[in-house]
Design an enzyme around this catalytic site. Structure first.
Site, PDB file in Angstrom:
ATOM      1  N   SER A  11       0.811  -1.225   0.000  1.00 13.84           N
ATOM      2  CA  SER A  11       0.000   0.000   0.000  1.00 13.84           C
ATOM      3  C   SER A  11       0.842   1.272   0.000  1.00 13.84           C
ATOM      4  O   SER A  11       0.411   2.299  -0.526  1.00 13.84           O
ATOM      5  CB  SER A  11      -0.939   0.018   1.210  1.00 13.84           C
ATOM      6  OG  SER A  11      -0.202  -0.101   2.417  1.00 13.84           O
ATOM      7  N   ASP A 187      -0.570   7.282  10.155  1.00 12.72           N
ATOM      8  CA  ASP A 187      -1.397   6.356  10.926  1.00 12.72           C
ATOM      9  C   ASP A 187      -0.513   5.291  11.593  1.00 12.72           C
ATOM     10  O   ASP A 187      -0.949   4.186  11.843  1.00 12.72           O
ATOM     11  CB  ASP A 187      -2.448   5.690  10.029  1.00 12.72           C
ATOM     12  CG  ASP A 187      -1.812   4.891   8.899  1.00 12.72           C
ATOM     13  OD1 ASP A 187      -0.556   4.822   8.851  1.00 12.72           O
ATOM     14  OD2 ASP A 187      -2.540   4.340   8.064  1.00 12.72           O
ATOM     15  N   HIS A 190       1.557   4.185   7.362  1.00 10.11           N
ATOM     16  CA  HIS A 190       1.617   4.825   6.044  1.00 10.11           C
ATOM     17  C   HIS A 190       2.249   6.219   6.154  1.00 10.11           C
ATOM     18  O   HIS A 190       2.228   6.845   7.215  1.00 10.11           O
ATOM     19  CB  HIS A 190       0.217   4.906   5.430  1.00 10.11           C
ATOM     20  CG  HIS A 190      -0.382   3.562   5.179  1.00 10.11           C
ATOM     21  ND1 HIS A 190      -1.234   2.960   6.079  1.00 10.11           N
ATOM     22  CD2 HIS A 190      -0.227   2.691   4.158  1.00 10.11           C
ATOM     23  CE1 HIS A 190      -1.586   1.764   5.614  1.00 10.11           C
ATOM     24  NE2 HIS A 190      -0.981   1.575   4.445  1.00 10.11           N
TER      25      HIS A 190
END
Lengths: 238, 238
Positions: A11, A187, A190
């Site tokens: 991600s 977070d 990320h």
């Protein structure tokens, strides 16, 4: 005609074209010289990456089109703890090592000329992870720890050394900055805007060390600054 | 395996992967479904674009690889006035029309299935242009006027209609917003962050109308939300 740079990862790669992301910064930097190709797969670990790598990078019919470089940015999901809420993404450290070796071997075989650049997982801000679980987490324990991420980061560096390729030690680099937890992560995992800048700077710097930079790459067509205002079309004669 | 969307244009395209740019927003939007390919050439007009188009989009050996869509975003430089400081970029309106027709014809011939999307030049804030000339400007007159840009924009729309393809009327759209001069432009010509959002929204909207959207495109590999935590590898069996 214009060479490519592939970004392969999880991600943190998939979202690298979001606002101020390191992928879009690379694309902007190389706007006239190289194509940035996004191959980011949220949630993926090296086990899944290896399972799909032939589909992600199909062999071209003519065998050509080797990219300039490939960034390989996995480990953050492998490092999920095996007894916590994201256990389904966990890959044991030994297998991570084997998988990353196999991924590097795949690229070395497919494109011997390509620069392969490993990036370690970032450090983890465990407090923030408790506030942002991917799946429901009632345990009160984060699904990732910084210590575990560090083990995978160290293994990533070891693999780069064994394979004779370069690596960016993001885990260590980021923690050198006081307040890295909020400065570089949004977070706990990320990247924040500043975290994206760190990755962009590190990738640009490493590519430059390996000879891939605006100084060595040629724009495919004349820059406006090279066009003679008195006879513009002459610039396009070649 | 993953389809492409080409962005062909001048500096407003070349810089579309800068911070918050419309190109990077498109790349982020289509992160798992389509590759955004940047072919922006600062300062170029349709005359130069036509001169280089075969080099920019070389015929592939196997003839495959048609992109999903191509944005064609020229006219801002053609519309430089012929008697002002950027005259070397000027292209007469009639020739602009012929050139843009030829560019569209090139894409229609090369990739009959591709959606071709024309974008008009943006409106011009003449006061701001006096503060940000590309070349020295002692005349006290801007090198571009909003009226001239509007003539090229209207011609662009006419060409789209004649060719049976779609166009985004950025020149009109932006001026519907009070304060567009500073809200959407950063130097009277190039896009501000909000101007980039307008272009992104318009392109996404038009592509969707033509059937190119996240609803119609398939990710090449399973999304993390589709992977069964109890048996992740099963998701990769096909």
């Amino acid at each position: 005609m214009r060479p490519s740079i592939y970004l392969f990862g999880d991600s943190i790669t998939e979202e690298s074209f979001s606002y101020g992301g390191w992928g879009s910064s690379l694309a902007n930097h190389f706007a006239r010289t190289a194509d940035l190709v996004l191959r980011g797969y949220s949630g993926y670990n090296t086990r899944w990456a290896l399972k799909v790598i032939e589909k992600v990078f199909p062999a071209t019919a003519e065998g050509g089109g080797a990219p300039l470089a490939v960034t390989v940015f996995f480990g953050a999901n492998d490092a999920c703890l095996s007894d916590r809420c994201s256990a389904f993404q966990h890959v044991p450290l030994d297998e991570y090592k084997q998988n990353l070796h196999a991924i590097v071997a795949f690229f070395k075989k497919r494109w011997p000329s390509a620069h392969i650049l490993l990036i370690t997982p970032p450090p983890i801000d465990e407090d923030a992870r408790l506030l942002h679980p991917y799946v429901e987490n009632l345990s009160g324990l984060p699904e990732r720890t910084n210590e575990a991420a560090g083990s995978y980061a160290k293994q990533c560096l070891a693999i780069a050394a064994e394979c004779g390729i370069s690596a960016i030690d993001l885990w260590t680099k980021m923690q050198q900055f006081p307040g890295w937890q909020k400065a570089y992560l949004r977070d706990g995992l990320h990247l924040s805007e500043n975290g994206n800048k760190v990755v962009f700077g590190e990738v640009i710097g490493q590519l430059k060390e390996e000879g891939v930079s605006l100084e060595t790459l040629s724009p495919d067509l004349p820059l406006i600054s090279e066009i003679n205002p008195d006879d513009p079309l002459k610039s396009f004669d070649n």
